[in-house]
Design an enzyme around this catalytic site. Structure first.
Site, PDB file in Angstrom:
ATOM      1  N   HIS A  19       1.132  -1.643  -0.188  1.00 43.76           N
ATOM      2  CA  HIS A  19      -0.290   0.164  -0.003  1.00 43.76           C
ATOM      3  C   HIS A  19       0.838   1.122  -0.457  1.00 43.76           C
ATOM      4  O   HIS A  19       1.150   1.734   0.655  1.00 43.76           O
ATOM      5  CB  HIS A  19      -0.737   0.505   1.002  1.00 43.76           C
ATOM      6  CG  HIS A  19      -2.242   0.688   1.073  1.00 43.76           C
ATOM      7  ND1 HIS A  19      -2.957   0.511   0.935  1.00 43.76           N
ATOM      8  CD2 HIS A  19      -2.164   2.359   1.122  1.00 43.76           C
ATOM      9  CE1 HIS A  19      -4.388   1.698   1.222  1.00 43.76           C
ATOM     10  NE2 HIS A  19      -3.451   2.773   1.062  1.00 43.76           N
ATOM     11  N   HIS A  21       1.275   5.719  -2.410  1.00 50.07           N
ATOM     12  CA  HIS A  21       0.464   6.020  -3.468  1.00 50.07           C
ATOM     13  C   HIS A  21       1.742   6.833  -4.397  1.00 50.07           C
ATOM     14  O   HIS A  21       2.492   7.278  -3.176  1.00 50.07           O
ATOM     15  CB  HIS A  21      -0.058   7.236  -2.896  1.00 50.07           C
ATOM     16  CG  HIS A  21      -1.682   6.272  -2.473  1.00 50.07           C
ATOM     17  ND1 HIS A  21      -3.194   6.097  -2.984  1.00 50.07           N
ATOM     18  CD2 HIS A  21      -2.076   5.860  -1.327  1.00 50.07           C
ATOM     19  CE1 HIS A  21      -3.908   5.957  -2.284  1.00 50.07           C
ATOM     20  NE2 HIS A  21      -3.269   5.412  -0.820  1.00 50.07           N
ATOM     21  N   ASP A  23       1.715   9.177  -6.638  1.00 45.38           N
ATOM     22  CA  ASP A  23       1.625  10.661  -5.994  1.00 45.38           C
ATOM     23  C   ASP A  23       1.569  11.459  -4.562  1.00 45.38           C
ATOM     24  O   ASP A  23       1.970  12.162  -4.490  1.00 45.38           O
ATOM     25  CB  ASP A  23      -0.052  11.748  -6.166  1.00 45.38           C
ATOM     26  CG  ASP A  23      -1.029  10.392  -6.289  1.00 45.38           C
ATOM     27  OD1 ASP A  23      -0.638   8.985  -5.185  1.00 45.38           O
ATOM     28  OD2 ASP A  23      -2.055  11.130  -6.387  1.00 45.38           O
ATOM     29  N   GLY A 181      -9.654   7.817  -1.803  1.00 45.41           N
ATOM     30  CA  GLY A 181     -10.158   9.105  -1.485  1.00 45.41           C
ATOM     31  C   GLY A 181     -11.288   9.195  -0.307  1.00 45.41           C
ATOM     32  O   GLY A 181     -11.233   8.673   0.376  1.00 45.41           O
ATOM     33  N   HIS A 208      -9.894   0.823  -0.015  1.00 47.73           N
ATOM     34  CA  HIS A 208      -9.552   1.702   0.986  1.00 47.73           C
ATOM     35  C   HIS A 208     -10.838   1.388   1.573  1.00 47.73           C
ATOM     36  O   HIS A 208     -12.153   1.406   1.141  1.00 47.73           O
ATOM     37  CB  HIS A 208      -9.837   3.236   0.084  1.00 47.73           C
ATOM     38  CG  HIS A 208      -8.628   3.442   0.150  1.00 47.73           C
ATOM     39  ND1 HIS A 208      -7.889   2.965  -1.127  1.00 47.73           N
ATOM     40  CD2 HIS A 208      -6.769   4.267   0.395  1.00 47.73           C
ATOM     41  CE1 HIS A 208      -6.380   3.259  -0.912  1.00 47.73           C
ATOM     42  NE2 HIS A 208      -5.462   4.080   0.120  1.00 47.73           N
ATOM     43  N   GLU A 211     -10.693   3.575   7.693  1.00 52.18           N
ATOM     44  CA  GLU A 211      -9.812   4.605   7.667  1.00 52.18           C
ATOM     45  C   GLU A 211     -10.817   5.041   8.465  1.00 52.18           C
ATOM     46  O   GLU A 211     -10.022   5.751   9.603  1.00 52.18           O
ATOM     47  CB  GLU A 211      -9.195   5.062   6.740  1.00 52.18           C
ATOM     48  CG  GLU A 211      -7.994   5.565   7.140  1.00 52.18           C
ATOM     49  CD  GLU A 211      -7.463   6.445   6.030  1.00 52.18           C
ATOM     50  OE1 GLU A 211      -5.980   7.107   5.523  1.00 52.18           O
ATOM     51  OE2 GLU A 211      -7.517   6.165   4.410  1.00 52.18           O
ATOM     52  N   ASP A 300       2.121   4.110   2.322  1.00 50.86           N
ATOM     53  CA  ASP A 300       0.864   4.946   2.003  1.00 50.86           C
ATOM     54  C   ASP A 300       1.693   6.093   1.343  1.00 50.86           C
ATOM     55  O   ASP A 300       1.311   5.916   0.063  1.00 50.86           O
ATOM     56  CB  ASP A 300      -0.289   5.356   3.513  1.00 50.86           C
ATOM     57  CG  ASP A 300      -1.325   5.639   3.082  1.00 50.86           C
ATOM     58  OD1 ASP A 300      -1.959   5.700   2.302  1.00 50.86           O
ATOM     59  OD2 ASP A 300      -2.120   6.274   4.285  1.00 50.86           O
TER      60      ASP A 300
END
Length: 362
Positions: A19, A21, A23, A181, A208, A211, A300
């Site tokens: 996991h 990202h 960006d 998102g 996701h 969280e 993350d």
């Protein structure tokens, strides 16, 4: 005699990341250079040190929505093929330099079309970048394999389109699909058509869930959508009785997830930043690991959390006293849960992970 566990020795251990990202992992210097190249003038700082500190401080808001706002700047500078190739290549190099031998890195292709790129062009650029990064890492003596997860943004209406994109490129190391998102107000069931399509195509997907939102999000992801893994899943602890209440009483959802060995993609530093946990020491990962859930450790967003896989392991060592056996268990958990073939997973476990940890624990 075992090698002492510290940040330097942890970096030598082979690691697996599920996991992360794309960006959320740029180098600050890269953000600055890409911004200069396209004339983007909205960065709060233009020196790498100050910009890096700003990302971390802004992400330390205690709210997922505020945390996500930091991505405005990284996404803004990733709107060309050149930028996507560079960011992906540097991602692979940085992970490999930290001892990661297998990684699944995710991003939302729909976010990178402001410069006119098609979805296919976005995916092709990122895949080319990962292959470049793998090659450069190997030349530096660090071998890594990077698989890609394509995300759909849950607040938009393009999930089925992105799911089809993931299936179209699954023979080029696009190994799965995800939705990302804000959770609140955007339940996984908004994207049922996409998940049904993926199941029909025998394609892998994670969601996701759990969280910023609680058990209903997790329940929907598992029971309505059929998620193979849970992105974060930290709130599953809400279905477990607190210590002192007569032992670890698992509710039916928690029991189901543990019994089915559904992997939890846990990201402690990020969860502290978004308010999902008060501290690393208070993070549910410790309790869930003790109860032998299929826990995995992840970064993350390395830029926003100023973390690496090695630093996350070091945090768990400091908070919970984890030794090499614990770190190996978490790593093998992750490799077992990867979205590549069984034989490929077994090869990494037997020929990379076990020998690597054997060198640290004679």
């Amino acid at each position: 005699m075992s090698t002492p566990v510290n940040l330097d020795t942890i970096r030598r251990a082979p690691k697996v990341l599920l996991h992360d990202h794309l960006d959320g992992g740029l180098r600050p210097q890269t953000v600055i250079e890409l911004a200069q190249r396209i004339g983007y003038h909205d960065l709060p700082y233009t020196t790498p040190t100050e910009l890096g500190k700003w990302f971390v401080a802004s992400a330390d808001s205690g709210a997922l929505e505020r945390y996500l706002e930091t991505f405005v700047h990284t996404v803004a500078v990733m709107q060309t093929r050149e930028a996507l190739v560079r960011v992906a290549a540097e991602c692979a190099e940085d992970l490999a330099d930290d001892g990661v031998v297998y990684a699944e890195v995710r991003y939302a292709p729909e976010l990178f079309q402001e410069g006119g790129l098609s979805l296919d062009e976005v995916v092709q650029a990122v895949q080319d970048g990962f292959r470049d990064g793998e090659r450069r890492a190997a030349e530096a003596g660090n071998r890594i394999r990077v698989g890609t997860l394509l995300c759909a943004m849950r607040q938009n209406a393009r999930a089925t389109e992105i799911a089809r994109l993931a299936v179209r490129y699954r023979d080029t190391e696009v190994v799965g699909f995800d939705i990302a998102g804000p959770e609140a107000g955007y339940p996984p069931t908004r994207n049922l058509d996409a998940f049904e399509y993926l199941r029909q195509q025998n394609a892998h997907f994670t969601i996701h869930a759990g969280e910023a939102f609680g058990l209903p999000s997790i329940w929907e992801a598992i029971q309505h959508c059929g998620a193979e893994r849970l992105g974060h899943g930290v709130r599953i602890v809400d279905d477990i009785a607190a210590p002192g209440d007569g032992g670890p009483e698992l509710g039916r959802l928690a029991s189901y997830i543990r019994d089915r060995r559904i992997p939890l993609e846990m990201c402690p530093s990020s969860n502290v930043q978004t308010g999902a946990a008060e501290s690393i020491a208070a993070h549910p990962i410790g309790r869930l690991a003790d109860l032998r859930f299929r826990v995995t450790l992840n970064t993350d967003n390395r830029l926003m959390s100023d973390c690496t896989m090695s630093s996350e392991f070091a945090e768990l060592h400091e908070a919970f006293g984890y030794g090499w056996a614990d770190l190996r268990w978490l790593t093998v958990n992750a490799m077992k849960s990867a979205f590549i073939g069984f034989d490929e997973r077994l090869d990494v476990i037997n020929n990379v992970l076990k020998p690597g940890y054997a060198q640290l624990v004679p």
